[in-house]
Design an enzyme around this catalytic site. Sequence first.
Site, PDB file in Angstrom:
ATOM      1  CG  ASP A 178       1.944   4.435   9.362  1.00 35.97           C
ATOM      2  OD1 ASP A 178       2.505   4.380   8.250  1.00 35.97           O
ATOM      3  OD2 ASP A 178       2.385   5.101  10.304  1.00 35.97           O
ATOM      4  CG  HIS A 179       1.771   4.144   3.156  1.00 40.40           C
ATOM      5  ND1 HIS A 179       1.669   5.433   3.604  1.00 40.40           N
ATOM      6  CD2 HIS A 179       2.875   4.118   2.377  1.00 40.40           C
ATOM      7  CE1 HIS A 179       2.663   6.154   3.108  1.00 40.40           C
ATOM      8  NE2 HIS A 179       3.420   5.374   2.363  1.00 40.40           N
ATOM      9  CD  GLU A 217       8.132  12.442   0.775  1.00 36.93           C
ATOM     10  OE1 GLU A 217       7.369  11.884  -0.018  1.00 36.93           O
ATOM     11  OE2 GLU A 217       7.756  13.262   1.632  1.00 36.93           O
ATOM     12  CG  HIS A 241       4.784   7.399   7.428  1.00 36.18           C
ATOM     13  ND1 HIS A 241       3.626   6.672   7.477  1.00 36.18           N
ATOM     14  CD2 HIS A 241       4.565   8.376   6.507  1.00 36.18           C
ATOM     15  CE1 HIS A 241       2.752   7.182   6.615  1.00 36.18           C
ATOM     16  NE2 HIS A 241       3.294   8.217   6.025  1.00 36.18           N
TER      17      HIS A 241
HETATM   18  C1  BG6 Z   1       2.405  10.137   3.131  1.00 33.46           C
HETATM   19  C2  BG6 Z   1       2.656  11.615   3.289  1.00 33.46           C
HETATM   20  O1  BG6 Z   1       1.830   9.611   4.270  1.00 33.46           O
HETATM   21  O2  BG6 Z   1       3.634   9.482   2.887  1.00 33.46           O
HETATM   22  C3  BG6 Z   1       3.315  12.168   2.051  1.00 33.46           C
HETATM   23  O3  BG6 Z   1       1.421  12.275   3.518  1.00 33.46           O
HETATM   24  C4  BG6 Z   1       4.544  11.383   1.706  1.00 33.46           C
HETATM   25  O4  BG6 Z   1       3.629  13.550   2.206  1.00 33.46           O
HETATM   26  C5  BG6 Z   1       4.270   9.885   1.699  1.00 33.46           C
HETATM   27  O5  BG6 Z   1       4.973  11.803   0.423  1.00 33.46           O
HETATM   28  C6  BG6 Z   1       5.558   9.097   1.575  1.00 33.46           C
HETATM   29  O6  BG6 Z   1       5.267   7.748   1.400  1.00 33.46           O
HETATM   30  P1  BG6 Z   1       6.287   6.798   0.646  1.00 33.46           P
HETATM   31  O7  BG6 Z   1       5.671   5.445   0.752  1.00 33.46           O
HETATM   32  O8  BG6 Z   1       6.407   7.304  -0.756  1.00 33.46           O
HETATM   33  O9  BG6 Z   1       7.586   6.913   1.393  1.00 33.46           O
END
Ligand code: BG6
Length: 489
Positions: A178-179, A217, A241
């Site tokens: 989960d990044h 976003e 997330h």
């Molecule tokens: C991803 C989603 O896991 O996370 C995307 O699939 C989203 O839809 C993205 O845009 C958002 O990541 P970050 O790091 O840009 O907040």
Amino acid sequence: MKNTVIVIFGASGDLTARKLVPAFFNNFRKGRLPANTNIVGIARSPFTDDSFREKMREGMQQFASKDFNAEKWRQFAPALFYQPGDMTKPEAYLGLEEKIASIAPEGGNRLYYLSTAPEFYATGATLLGESGMSQESENTGFRRIIIEKPFGRDLASAMELNRTVHRSFREHQVYRIDHYLGKETVQNILVFRFANAIFEPLWNRNYIDHVQITVSETVGVGHRAGYYDKAGVLRDMFQNHILQLLTLIAMEPPHKYEADALRNKKVEVLSALRPIGEKEVAEYTVRAQYEGYMHEPGVEQFSATPTYAALKLFVDNWRWQGVPFYLRSGKFLPDKTSEITIQFRQPPQQLFHFNGEHDGSFTNRLSICVQPHEGFHLLFTTKVPDKGMQVQPVDMDFHYQESFGEGAIPEAYERLLLDALNGDASLFTRSDEIELAWKLVDCIHAGWASKFAPPMASYKPNTWGPKAAEVLLARDDKHWVHGCGSQKE
Ligand code: BG6
């Protein structure tokens, strides 16, 4: 030191060029990649080693140009290899074995990365198991597998996928990514809470009025409609997330910083999340779709997929009883920001007059700015000089960029990939965490499919979502806040 071979399945895809190879390159550039590490990309596209290296170099220059360094790339590129193959066919694994044997004939560690479309995760894990490629031992070295999100699309499919993966890999070999957990500011939540003595005594229902988490976003679904229209915002952003952010805010201190100690505490939070029954779903949730979504290429004509959701959740335990957690996320909102607000209770008595527009309802507020202005803001009351005993709120802030310099924050994948190589699963989600998060998301989806569902609201792009989301908080006499220097509501 043993050789390490990293195998990226789905290597011709976007993620490899955009995130994975830049992250490996940066770790190499910083001298953190273990010696004798090689990377083999596998996918159906007919690249050679050289054309794959070239594609990755172009990706670096396009997506991570600030980190590109021609001399370092020249040293790094020979560690990249490519093996064409269809990962749904057992023969592909024979070809892969041969390729690995040609790169590291003496054997060694292996890290497999499933960066494919989610429908191939089960096949990949199964065929790695059946071909004997998941067997680890002291002699051969470790065998680990990183699995991208989404891990399942509901509780049943996540359980099924866990079962399948566990037939080939034991849990300690599995790294579900989960990044968000790789973001510096997300890890810093733990440091902020557990390396400082002054906040923890206040971190509970006695002092905290409520918590807000906003992940907004500015982009729409773009070219990902094929996936997104089947997923929707709860699966895409909340199950992983946002619930991970919530667990880090709400968890008890682990007895040590170690993967299972940490994850046990997160699991306790997820287990304590109050389920939302069908009849409550309209009171506790809001769903909405941005105007024009149905005309996006790849979206179904009468799609009922939400691109925005707001939830009111409770963590039913001693620490958090009665404290609402308001969460919201959506596409096409006016700002890209991920932030957490801890709204403290009012002082028991208001002795002073507030200056100007501020009324007496001011309370202390801590904003944790996950991105893009990484840092913290703490709002507190101070005396206005030379105005009797009039007071007003002031903002004390800390920003990574000011304290640690421009470019201090690395990409999330750098840390996560390194941790997986080093066998530290602290920032990866365990099977039980995944399943509990799905349980909550499933009950909301069930409510949304029932006759008690809240209406699907719509909102104009570049606005902060539907009116209903404001009402969700207004009913409790609260409102959404932006404490990280981004656009006001
Ligand atoms: C991803 C989603 O896991 O996370 C995307 O699939 C989203 O839809 C993205 O845009 C958002 O990541 P970050 O790091 O840009 O907040």
